[in-house]
Design an enzyme around this catalytic site. Sequence first.
Site, PDB file in Angstrom:
ATOM      1  N   SER A 139       0.832  -1.299   0.159  1.00 12.63           N
ATOM      2  CA  SER A 139      -0.095   0.145   0.032  1.00 12.63           C
ATOM      3  C   SER A 139       0.904   1.242  -0.044  1.00 12.63           C
ATOM      4  O   SER A 139       2.072   1.281   0.457  1.00 12.63           O
ATOM      5  CB  SER A 139      -0.870   0.017   1.144  1.00 12.63           C
ATOM      6  OG  SER A 139      -1.541   1.331   1.453  1.00 12.63           O
ATOM      7  N   TYR A 152      -2.832  -0.430   9.784  1.00 14.31           N
ATOM      8  CA  TYR A 152      -2.592  -0.954   8.464  1.00 14.31           C
ATOM      9  C   TYR A 152      -1.194  -0.399   8.042  1.00 14.31           C
ATOM     10  O   TYR A 152      -0.469  -0.949   7.266  1.00 14.31           O
ATOM     11  CB  TYR A 152      -3.767  -0.078   7.474  1.00 14.31           C
ATOM     12  CG  TYR A 152      -3.772  -0.717   6.495  1.00 14.31           C
ATOM     13  CD1 TYR A 152      -4.273  -1.582   6.030  1.00 14.31           C
ATOM     14  CD2 TYR A 152      -3.378   0.145   5.088  1.00 14.31           C
ATOM     15  CE1 TYR A 152      -4.494  -2.184   4.651  1.00 14.31           C
ATOM     16  CE2 TYR A 152      -3.425  -0.020   3.799  1.00 14.31           C
ATOM     17  CZ  TYR A 152      -4.215  -1.413   3.625  1.00 14.31           C
ATOM     18  OH  TYR A 152      -4.104  -1.721   2.333  1.00 14.31           O
TER      19      TYR A 152
END
Length: 283
Positions: A139, A152
């Site tokens: 990501s 995350y």
Amino acid sequence: MSALEGRRVLVTGASGTFGRQLCAAFTAAGARVVGIDRQPGSVDVEGRPGAVGGVPVLGCDLTDPAAVAPTVAAAVDRLGGLDLLVNNAGVGGPAPAELPPGEVVRQQLEVNLLAAWRTTAAALPALEAARGRVVFVASRMALLPLPLAAAYGVSKRALVAYADALRHEVGTHVGVSVVYPSMVASPIHDSTADAGLSLRGVSRPEPVQGVVAAILRAATARRAPRDVATTGRGRLELALARHAPALADRLVRRTVAARIAAGDLDAAPLAAGMRRRHRAGTG
């Protein structure tokens, strides 16, 4: 002939937003594909050029250490070997860094990092035998983290660190690439939105097709690329995060401060600490 013609591909998170599109794209390019997901079944790729029926999906909880190796072995046996592993499975959710880690944090570390680690370790003998490749779907937040999503960002940054270590260990025989999507509309953001922490104004949405295309580029390049951005903006953001981290931090802080001033986070209990500090003028 496609560079993927006849290649044997294993995709984790095969029933999710990226996974379904990846299975269809690999199948359309002539690859033989098996998926892994929590629930067994198949991914429908009917109507795609070269597709014959659906892509089989083997059921496996990738957070269960005892289940991963047998499932990967079954997939490799079904394919007759393995040329490419795409570690695509992932979960998200809000987790402020100022609060103690709980179940949400544990789950993201388990799925985003440890599940990929287990799957890769189980697949490496077959990948080495085929001089194959591993692609990790990370990501942008691995390098350009955002507040209130610490789990995350931490899990994806740890995934990149794992990929870097793996590359040093097996890179003479197995290509290792990391792909960095930004925000794609998918259920992974649902829990964040439910907590009043919409990514609106922080991340620019990109189409899932662009992420799939980037993964296919990583899989078919003559030499496995180290890092692959999914858009031109993504390349700029990754370069900024790597080479001018202090500037990147200032841009993120400015964006978050503007959102707080506009009241965008007023309905988010998890942002209470940030709202208090910003409005007191100490942030």
